[in-house]
Design an enzyme around this catalytic site. Structure first.
Site, PDB file in Angstrom:
ATOM      1  N   THR A   7       0.832  -1.339   0.078  1.00  0.00           N
ATOM      2  CA  THR A   7       0.113   0.026   0.082  1.00  0.00           C
ATOM      3  C   THR A   7       0.742   1.267   0.168  1.00  0.00           C
ATOM      4  O   THR A   7       1.331   1.721  -1.074  1.00  0.00           O
ATOM      5  CB  THR A   7      -1.120   0.093   1.131  1.00  0.00           C
ATOM      6  N   LYS A  40       8.729  -1.974   0.744  1.00  0.00           N
ATOM      7  CA  LYS A  40       8.143  -1.720  -0.370  1.00  0.00           C
ATOM      8  C   LYS A  40       9.101  -0.441  -0.990  1.00  0.00           C
ATOM      9  O   LYS A  40       8.706   0.055  -1.798  1.00  0.00           O
ATOM     10  CB  LYS A  40       6.801  -1.216  -0.208  1.00  0.00           C
ATOM     11  N   GLY A  51       9.960   3.054  -4.932  1.00  0.00           N
ATOM     12  CA  GLY A  51       8.929   2.297  -4.065  1.00  0.00           C
ATOM     13  C   GLY A  51       7.851   2.087  -4.893  1.00  0.00           C
ATOM     14  O   GLY A  51       7.557   2.382  -5.912  1.00  0.00           O
ATOM     15  N   SER A 130      -2.945   3.061  -1.438  1.00  0.00           N
ATOM     16  CA  SER A 130      -4.247   3.404  -0.709  1.00  0.00           C
ATOM     17  C   SER A 130      -4.149   4.454   0.461  1.00  0.00           C
ATOM     18  O   SER A 130      -5.315   5.072   0.695  1.00  0.00           O
ATOM     19  CB  SER A 130      -4.894   2.103  -0.238  1.00  0.00           C
TER      20      SER A 130
END
Length: 180
Positions: A7, A40, A51, A130
């Site tokens: 995310t 990430k 990223g 998100s």
């Protein structure tokens, strides 16, 4: 089967550093947290931060392709990003990949998408995933109303996003580059 997603990623730059960080949460749809300490954000070539957010396998595929472009174009961030975006948009298999990438070096921060976008933010803040808009809003407020460093802003903004977004957690991994 529900998609597995990584995310929130945030990149902030100031006059001395560029910092990129992510939360650690990987979710399966809106059903379960599969992992809480995923990394990430990576440093490649010693001087480029990468990223990703989106479908995890797709993001890793794109990251590998981006590394190939960085090698091919001898570390030129802009050229590598543009060539990846072109390939991603035009290749029949790649265009189905569902992810976004944030890349940065000491000169620029760029968002790369599968629709061919390569965007450099005007304010030195780039957020994807998100929880990205929550992190962006927090980073923008901190940048405009504090004297915190890019690293401090990045960490605090991600913690704020984690307190709001159910797809973002507070297990933060960060990379940074010094700007000479």
């Amino acid at each position: 089967m529900q998609e597995i997603r990584g995310t929130t990623v945030l990149c902030v730059r100031d006059e001395n550093t560029v910092a990129m960080a992510s939360d650690g949460q990987v979710t399966q749809g809106n059903v379960a947290i599969l992992k809480n300490n995923a990394k990430k954000v990576r440093k490649i070539n010693g001087n480029i931060l990468v990223g990703f957010a989106g479908a995890t396998a797709d993001a890793f595929t794109l990251m590998e392709l981006f590394e190939e472009m960085v090698t091919k174009y001898q570390g030129n961030l802009q050229k590598s990003a543009i060539e990846l975006a072109k390939k991603w948009r035009t290749d029949r298999v790649l265009r189905r990949l569902d992810a976004l990438m944030a890349v940065a070096n000491t000169e620029a921060s760029l968002l790369i998408s599968g629709s061919g976008d390569v965007i450099e933010p005007a304010d030195g803040i780039l957020a994807i995933g998100s929880g990205g808009m929550y992190a962006y809003a927090a980073a923008k407020a901190l940048q405009d109303h504090s004297t915190l460093s890019a690293k401090e802003i990045t960490k605090k903004a991600l913690l704020i996003a984690a307190s709001i977004c159910v797809y973002t957690n507070d297990h933060i991994s960060m990379e940074e580059l010094s700007i000479d």
